[in-house]
Design a protein around this motif. Structure first.
Motif: not given
Length: 168
Positions: A57-73, A75-79, A84-91
Motif C-alpha cells: 500500500d503506497e510503498p513509495l510514500y515515504a520517499n515522496y514525503i522525503a523528496q518534498n519537504p515543503q509539503l505539510y502532512r 503525520y510526516r515525522d511518524e511516516l 523506508e525513505n529511499d525509494g530506490n531501495k523500496v524498488l
C-alpha cells in the motif's frame, strides 16, 4: 480525448504484436497507478483476499514525503520514521525482489513517482492506471483538503501512461 484514445490503442496494439515488451519478465508484479480518492484502496483490498497475493500500500510514500519537504502532512515525522525513505531501495527490496507469493499487487499514487527513482519499475511487471471521474475526485477530496491537479495526480498519471506507451 482523441489524443489519449490513440495512445490507448497504440499501447494495446504493441502488446498484441510483440507479446511482452523486453524487460517485463515479472508478469505477476502488478503496479496499480492512480490518484487519491480513486477507489484504489478498495481494489487493493480485493487483491489482498487472494492467498497467492501480497499487497503493498503506497510503498513509495515515504520517499515522496522525503523528496518534498515543503509539503505539510501532520503525520510526516511518524511516516518517515516508520517507512523506508529511499525509494530506490523500496524498488529493489520490496517491489522488484523475489517474493514468497506468486503475485505482488502494489498500489501507487502517481504523484509519488519522483525524479530520484530508477525507471526499472516502469520497465518490469504489469501496470494498470486507475482514473476516476475528476468531479467525483474533487468532491471527495474537498472534504479533506483543497484539491489541485498535482495533488489529484492527473499530470503524473499522464506522464506515467506516456512513458509506458514509449517502452511498450
Amino acid at each position: 480525448g482523441e489524443a489519449s484514445g490513440g495512445r490507448e490503442r497504440r499501447l494495446a496494439s504493441s502488446r498484441v504484436a510483440s507479446g511482452r515488451p523486453a524487460g517485463m519478465e515479472d508478469r505477476y508484479c502488478i503496479n496499480a497507478w492512480s490518484g487519491p480518492r480513486c477507489l484504489s484502496t478498495s481494489l487493493m483490498y480485493s487483491w489482498a483476499q487472494r492467498s497467492d497475493t501480497a499487497v503493498l500500500d503506497e510503498p513509495l510514500y515515504a520517499n515522496y514525503i522525503a523528496q518534498n519537504p515543503q509539503l505539510y502532512r501532520p503525520y510526516r515525522d511518524e511516516l518517515l520514521a516508520s517507512q523506508e525513505n529511499d525509494g530506490n531501495k523500496v524498488l529493489r527490496e520490496q517491489i522488484l525482489s523475489p517474493r514468497g507469493t506468486k503475485v505482488l499487487y502494489a498500489k501507487h499514487i502517481a504523484k509519488m513517482w519522483t525524479d530520484n527513482l530508477d525507471e526499472d519499475l516502469l520497465l518490469k511487471g504489469n501496470h494498470i492506471i486507475l482514473v476516476r471521474h475528476p468531479e467525483k475526485v474533487i468532491r471527495s477530496w474537498d472534504k479533506v483538503l483543497e484539491c489541485t491537479l498535482e495533488e489529484a495526480s492527473y499530470p503524473k498519471l499522464e506522464s506515467i501512461f506516456d512513458r509506458l506507451c514509449e517502452v511498450c
